[in-house]
Design a protein around this motif. Sequence first.
Motif, PDB file in Angstrom:
ATOM      1  N   SER A  20       0.833  -1.199   0.000  1.00 40.59           N
ATOM      2  CA  SER A  20       0.000   0.000   0.000  1.00 40.59           C
ATOM      3  C   SER A  20       0.874   1.257   0.000  1.00 40.59           C
ATOM      4  O   SER A  20       1.823   1.372   0.778  1.00 40.59           O
ATOM      5  CB  SER A  20      -0.891  -0.007   1.239  1.00 40.59           C
ATOM      6  OG  SER A  20      -1.601   1.204   1.326  1.00 40.59           O
ATOM      7  N   ASN A  61      -3.240  -4.447   7.393  1.00 45.65           N
ATOM      8  CA  ASN A  61      -3.978  -3.514   6.526  1.00 45.65           C
ATOM      9  C   ASN A  61      -5.209  -3.020   7.276  1.00 45.65           C
ATOM     10  O   ASN A  61      -6.274  -3.619   7.213  1.00 45.65           O
ATOM     11  CB  ASN A  61      -4.408  -4.230   5.240  1.00 45.65           C
ATOM     12  CG  ASN A  61      -3.236  -4.497   4.326  1.00 45.65           C
ATOM     13  OD1 ASN A  61      -2.764  -3.619   3.629  1.00 45.65           O
ATOM     14  ND2 ASN A  61      -2.733  -5.719   4.368  1.00 45.65           N
ATOM     15  N   THR A 106      -6.821  -0.266   6.737  1.00 48.45           N
ATOM     16  CA  THR A 106      -7.816   0.246   5.771  1.00 48.45           C
ATOM     17  C   THR A 106      -7.556  -0.429   4.429  1.00 48.45           C
ATOM     18  O   THR A 106      -6.602  -1.199   4.294  1.00 48.45           O
ATOM     19  CB  THR A 106      -7.668   1.767   5.575  1.00 48.45           C
ATOM     20  OG1 THR A 106      -6.364   2.001   5.043  1.00 48.45           O
ATOM     21  CG2 THR A 106      -7.807   2.523   6.877  1.00 48.45           C
ATOM     22  N   ASP A 107      -8.374  -0.112   3.444  1.00 48.25           N
ATOM     23  CA  ASP A 107      -8.131  -0.661   2.105  1.00 48.25           C
ATOM     24  C   ASP A 107      -6.767  -0.193   1.611  1.00 48.25           C
ATOM     25  O   ASP A 107      -6.478   1.012   1.644  1.00 48.25           O
ATOM     26  CB  ASP A 107      -9.199  -0.162   1.120  1.00 48.25           C
ATOM     27  CG  ASP A 107     -10.540  -0.813   1.387  1.00 48.25           C
ATOM     28  OD1 ASP A 107     -10.554  -1.981   1.805  1.00 48.25           O
ATOM     29  OD2 ASP A 107     -11.568  -0.139   1.187  1.00 48.25           O
ATOM     30  N   PRO A 145      -6.724  -7.520   0.756  1.00 49.93           N
ATOM     31  CA  PRO A 145      -7.880  -6.735   1.177  1.00 49.93           C
ATOM     32  C   PRO A 145      -7.599  -6.034   2.505  1.00 49.93           C
ATOM     33  O   PRO A 145      -6.565  -6.266   3.146  1.00 49.93           O
ATOM     34  CB  PRO A 145      -8.958  -7.798   1.375  1.00 49.93           C
ATOM     35  CG  PRO A 145      -8.203  -9.027   1.768  1.00 49.93           C
ATOM     36  CD  PRO A 145      -6.854  -8.940   1.114  1.00 49.93           C
ATOM     37  N   ARG A 146      -8.476  -5.212   2.933  1.00 50.81           N
ATOM     38  CA  ARG A 146      -8.419  -4.590   4.265  1.00 50.81           C
ATOM     39  C   ARG A 146      -8.559  -5.701   5.335  1.00 50.81           C
ATOM     40  O   ARG A 146      -9.221  -6.705   5.118  1.00 50.81           O
ATOM     41  CB  ARG A 146      -9.612  -3.645   4.372  1.00 50.81           C
ATOM     42  CG  ARG A 146      -9.904  -3.121   5.745  1.00 50.81           C
ATOM     43  CD  ARG A 146     -11.353  -2.660   5.828  1.00 50.81           C
ATOM     44  NE  ARG A 146     -11.621  -1.566   4.916  1.00 50.81           N
ATOM     45  CZ  ARG A 146     -12.138  -0.393   5.288  1.00 50.81           C
ATOM     46  NH1 ARG A 146     -12.445  -0.176   6.534  1.00 50.81           N
ATOM     47  NH2 ARG A 146     -12.363   0.533   4.411  1.00 50.81           N
TER      48      ARG A 146
END
Length: 303
Positions: A114, A210, A212-213, A234-235
């Motif tokens: 991310s 993670n 958040t997204d 994924p989140r």
Amino acid sequence: MPNENENKCADKNLDRRRFLKSAAVGAAGLALSSCSSSSFQAFFQDHFREMDKDELLSTLKRMEEEYSKKYGKKFTVSAEAPIDETLFGYGLDISRCIGCRRCVYACVEENNQSRDPQIHWISVLRFKKGDKWMDLENSTKYYDPEKVPEDGYFYVPIACQQCENPPCTKVCPVQATWKEPDGIVVVDYNWCIGCRYCMAACPYGARHFNLTDPGLPAEEVNPKTHYLGNRPRPRGVVEKCTFCIQRTRKGLYPACSEICPMGARKFGNILDPESEIRYLIDKKRVFRLKEDLNTLPKFYYFI
Ligand code: SF4
Ligand code: SF4
């Protein structure tokens, strides 16, 4: 005679799949009924290690279609198996590392980490010369990489140590994480419930959550992925370095070792007596982080 479902409900040792099938179907079934068929299939897919060949192939195909659509690029999701007679090991020459952090950013790009919020699987720690570098508390990762190398300091990159005796896998309540035969510690993101017990158990701070997204811009995404490695997460799941499983099981070097301008990073098969990593382990003075914990890292530092 109780039917199969009633038997499952009676089982005191509910595993995650059964739990989802029994408890969650009641509570979340209504919500799922409005989901796409792809989300529905993902919800009910088996644990990676329990899938038969047909289920694995259809799961990989479903993921490839889902990611290709989401990111507008043709994705491949492989499940390349471990290579026989191979146990991967990493070597890092501390005297050569200049702390430039190119390895950090090569890792981010290769492994689809991310960008916002930032997740880095590699941290480069800076120590004052003369300080004990085995004591990670003496370090900082907040320094200006534009100004390296700095007089009076040295640098120690750190990521998952791929322990031979990993504490993180033992605490996972749903067996979402485990050590593969080639020594790589992996996570099945579809199976992880995000409890973060493994993060608490890891003595190297190598696991990342993670919250958040993940912010992964479509134009920066790497579409060559592995189910257990760099496919988009994924989140709400935990992720970590996998020695670039999508590359190294194909005979390539990890992205971090390929990018290093100083040749500080070495990688190979510990079981091969002719390999460079084996030469380093046999001939150099090597250190492993927090050796006293008996985690037996396969990440070797040398000078
Ligand atoms: S790329 Fe090489 S020299 Fe730069 S921080 Fe990473 S290991 Fe050190
Ligand atoms: S957060 Fe870690 S311990 Fe919890 S389910 Fe996921 S892999 Fe297992």
